[in-house]
Motif scaffolding. Structure first.
Motif, PDB file in Angstrom:
ATOM      1  N   MET A 186       0.841  -1.193   0.000  1.00  0.00           N
ATOM      2  CA  MET A 186       0.000   0.000   0.000  1.00  0.00           C
ATOM      3  C   MET A 186       0.877   1.244   0.000  1.00  0.00           C
ATOM      4  N   VAL A 187       0.413   2.267  -0.708  1.00  0.00           N
ATOM      5  CA  VAL A 187       0.989   3.607  -0.631  1.00  0.00           C
ATOM      6  C   VAL A 187      -0.112   4.507  -0.097  1.00  0.00           C
ATOM      7  N   VAL A 188       0.123   5.110   1.061  1.00  0.00           N
ATOM      8  CA  VAL A 188      -0.921   5.860   1.757  1.00  0.00           C
ATOM      9  C   VAL A 188      -0.458   7.292   1.994  1.00  0.00           C
ATOM     10  N   ASP A 189      -1.228   8.274   1.497  1.00  0.00           N
ATOM     11  CA  ASP A 189      -0.934   9.675   1.756  1.00  0.00           C
ATOM     12  C   ASP A 189      -1.259   9.985   3.219  1.00  0.00           C
ATOM     13  N   ARG A 190      -0.351  10.671   3.883  1.00  0.00           N
ATOM     14  CA  ARG A 190      -0.570  10.981   5.298  1.00  0.00           C
ATOM     15  C   ARG A 190      -1.697  11.993   5.503  1.00  0.00           C
ATOM     16  N   GLY A 191      -1.807  12.984   4.609  1.00  0.00           N
ATOM     17  CA  GLY A 191      -2.761  14.076   4.798  1.00  0.00           C
ATOM     18  C   GLY A 191      -4.090  13.833   4.129  1.00  0.00           C
ATOM     19  N   ILE A 229      -3.119  -6.585  10.242  1.00  0.00           N
ATOM     20  CA  ILE A 229      -2.901  -6.636   8.801  1.00  0.00           C
ATOM     21  C   ILE A 229      -1.454  -6.216   8.551  1.00  0.00           C
ATOM     22  N   ALA A 230      -0.655  -7.134   8.040  1.00  0.00           N
ATOM     23  CA  ALA A 230       0.796  -6.926   7.960  1.00  0.00           C
ATOM     24  C   ALA A 230       1.275  -6.488   6.586  1.00  0.00           C
ATOM     25  N   THR A 231       0.376  -6.126   5.694  1.00  0.00           N
ATOM     26  CA  THR A 231       0.755  -5.687   4.352  1.00  0.00           C
ATOM     27  C   THR A 231       1.773  -4.542   4.417  1.00  0.00           C
ATOM     28  N   PRO A 232       2.870  -4.595   3.646  1.00  0.00           N
ATOM     29  CA  PRO A 232       3.843  -3.496   3.655  1.00  0.00           C
ATOM     30  C   PRO A 232       3.197  -2.179   3.228  1.00  0.00           C
ATOM     31  N   ILE A 233       3.497  -1.104   3.975  1.00  0.00           N
ATOM     32  CA  ILE A 233       2.887   0.196   3.719  1.00  0.00           C
ATOM     33  C   ILE A 233       3.963   1.264   3.626  1.00  0.00           C
ATOM     34  N   LEU A 234       3.891   2.064   2.550  1.00  0.00           N
ATOM     35  CA  LEU A 234       4.725   3.243   2.406  1.00  0.00           C
ATOM     36  C   LEU A 234       3.842   4.464   2.648  1.00  0.00           C
ATOM     37  N   LEU A 235       4.238   5.302   3.597  1.00  0.00           N
ATOM     38  CA  LEU A 235       3.492   6.512   3.924  1.00  0.00           C
ATOM     39  C   LEU A 235       4.072   7.671   3.123  1.00  0.00           C
ATOM     40  N   GLU A 275       7.125   9.605  13.617  1.00  0.00           N
ATOM     41  CA  GLU A 275       5.720   9.363  13.941  1.00  0.00           C
ATOM     42  C   GLU A 275       5.074   8.418  12.929  1.00  0.00           C
ATOM     43  N   GLY A 276       5.403   8.620  11.655  1.00  0.00           N
ATOM     44  CA  GLY A 276       4.847   7.752  10.633  1.00  0.00           C
ATOM     45  C   GLY A 276       5.304   6.315  10.768  1.00  0.00           C
ATOM     46  N   LEU A 277       6.580   6.129  11.046  1.00  0.00           N
ATOM     47  CA  LEU A 277       7.107   4.781  11.224  1.00  0.00           C
ATOM     48  C   LEU A 277       6.569   4.142  12.499  1.00  0.00           C
ATOM     49  N   ASP A 278       6.439   4.928  13.554  1.00  0.00           N
ATOM     50  CA  ASP A 278       5.882   4.405  14.803  1.00  0.00           C
ATOM     51  C   ASP A 278       4.422   4.011  14.653  1.00  0.00           C
ATOM     52  N   ALA A 279       3.721   4.646  13.720  1.00  0.00           N
ATOM     53  CA  ALA A 279       2.321   4.290  13.474  1.00  0.00           C
ATOM     54  C   ALA A 279       2.198   2.906  12.848  1.00  0.00           C
ATOM     55  N   GLY A 280       3.304   2.424  12.258  1.00  0.00           N
ATOM     56  CA  GLY A 280       3.288   1.094  11.663  1.00  0.00           C
ATOM     57  C   GLY A 280       3.674   1.044  10.202  1.00  0.00           C
ATOM     58  N   ALA A 281       4.014   2.211   9.620  1.00  0.00           N
ATOM     59  CA  ALA A 281       4.457   2.217   8.223  1.00  0.00           C
ATOM     60  C   ALA A 281       5.813   1.533   8.101  1.00  0.00           C
ATOM     61  N   ASP A 282       6.048   0.889   6.950  1.00  0.00           N
ATOM     62  CA  ASP A 282       7.324   0.230   6.704  1.00  0.00           C
ATOM     63  C   ASP A 282       8.344   1.192   6.102  1.00  0.00           C
ATOM     64  N   ASP A 283       7.855   2.233   5.437  1.00  0.00           N
ATOM     65  CA  ASP A 283       8.750   3.213   4.828  1.00  0.00           C
ATOM     66  C   ASP A 283       8.008   4.541   4.718  1.00  0.00           C
ATOM     67  N   TYR A 284       8.764   5.594   4.395  1.00  0.00           N
ATOM     68  CA  TYR A 284       8.235   6.957   4.462  1.00  0.00           C
ATOM     69  C   TYR A 284       8.909   7.754   3.355  1.00  0.00           C
ATOM     70  N   LEU A 285       8.113   8.366   2.477  1.00  0.00           N
ATOM     71  CA  LEU A 285       8.673   9.129   1.362  1.00  0.00           C
ATOM     72  C   LEU A 285       8.060  10.526   1.352  1.00  0.00           C
ATOM     73  N   VAL A 286       8.933  11.531   1.222  1.00  0.00           N
ATOM     74  CA  VAL A 286       8.499  12.932   1.302  1.00  0.00           C
ATOM     75  C   VAL A 286       8.237  13.486  -0.098  1.00  0.00           C
ATOM     76  N   LYS A 287       7.120  14.200  -0.246  1.00  0.00           N
ATOM     77  CA  LYS A 287       6.817  14.914  -1.490  1.00  0.00           C
ATOM     78  C   LYS A 287       7.637  16.199  -1.547  1.00  0.00           C
ATOM     79  N   PRO A 288       8.053  16.647  -2.742  1.00  0.00           N
ATOM     80  CA  PRO A 288       7.944  15.939  -4.027  1.00  0.00           C
ATOM     81  C   PRO A 288       8.963  14.810  -4.121  1.00  0.00           C
ATOM     82  N   PHE A 289       8.662  13.810  -4.927  1.00  0.00           N
ATOM     83  CA  PHE A 289       9.540  12.643  -5.030  1.00  0.00           C
ATOM     84  C   PHE A 289       9.693  12.261  -6.495  1.00  0.00           C
TER      85      PHE A 289
END
Length: 216
Positions: free
Chosen positions: A47-52, A70-76, A88-102
């Motif tokens: 999953m790719v999930v927008d934080r906002g 649900i253990a599906t890998p998630i990129l925030l 905070e994003g990783l502590d929420a359970g995300a596997d990775d975190y990418l900042v816009k723009p990318f």
């Protein structure tokens, strides 16, 4: 592989869907509420999930998924790039975190890395469920991994191996159970399995026996 993309930006979302669609079967939704419905009906590989997101934030949605095991890998994905935001994003359970723009090249690389590191046992998809005989488990599209006993695994494996075939109780008894067991033992273990999975995944063929149900 199936990817759930949760992005409410009306311009960026379709662009991401089209670019990622080269390598993924992408389902695009614009809110956490819509993502909930998608997760209930489909087993995603990532999953790719927008934080906002509007309403429930992407971060809270990730927390909700992890509480449901649900253990599906998630990129925030987010416009917030400070260290504490990433933590905070990783502590929420995300596997990775990418900042816009990318760059899409980086996004694709991170998705490949996430799914490579995800230990998904070999198995087969049955009506939205993922059966892993080697792991003695079945992955629910609603609630995550469900453990199976050795006998439940063996019984389901026989049905999965020949999905178009109807097995009599005697045939299943011979293939799965110890010598001396009665045919009613087959009915008992079908009942046990149906308590753990959707009932229609094992179909009763009146007067004949059992076969695999949902095949989609």
């Amino acid at each position: 592989m199936r990817l759930l993309l949760v992005e409410d930006d009306p311009r960026l979302g379709p662009i991401m869907r089209d670019v990622l669609g080269v390598d993924w079967r992408v389902e695009l939704v614009e809110s956490a509420e819509a993502a909930r419905d998608a997760v209930r009906t489909t087993a995603f590989d990532a999953m790719v999930v927008d934080r906002g997101l509007p309403g429930i934030s992407g971060e809270d949605f990730v927390r909700e998924l992890r509480r449901q095991r649900i253990a599906t890998p998630i990129l925030l994905l987010t416009a917030l790039g400070q260290l504490h935001d990433r933590v905070e994003g990783l502590d929420a359970g995300a596997d990775d975190y990418l900042v816009k723009p990318f760059e899409f090249e980086e996004l694709n690389a991170r998705l490949r890395a996430m799914t490579r590191s995800y230990d998904q046992p070999l198995g087969v998809e049955i009506g939205g469920w993922f059966f892993s005989p080697e792991d003695r488990s079945i992955e629910s599209p609603y609630s995550g991994r469900i453990a199976l006993t050795e006998t439940e695994t063996a019984l389901l494996a026989v049905l999965v191996a020949e999905p178009e075939r109807t097995f009599t109780r005697e045939q299943l008894l011979e293939r799965v159970f110890a010598q001396g067991e009665r045919a009613t033992t087959v009915e008992t273990y079908v009942h046990y399995l149906r308590r753990k999975i959707d009932r229609d995944l094992i179909r009763t063929v009146r007067g004949r026996g059992y076969r695999l149900g949902a095949l989609d």
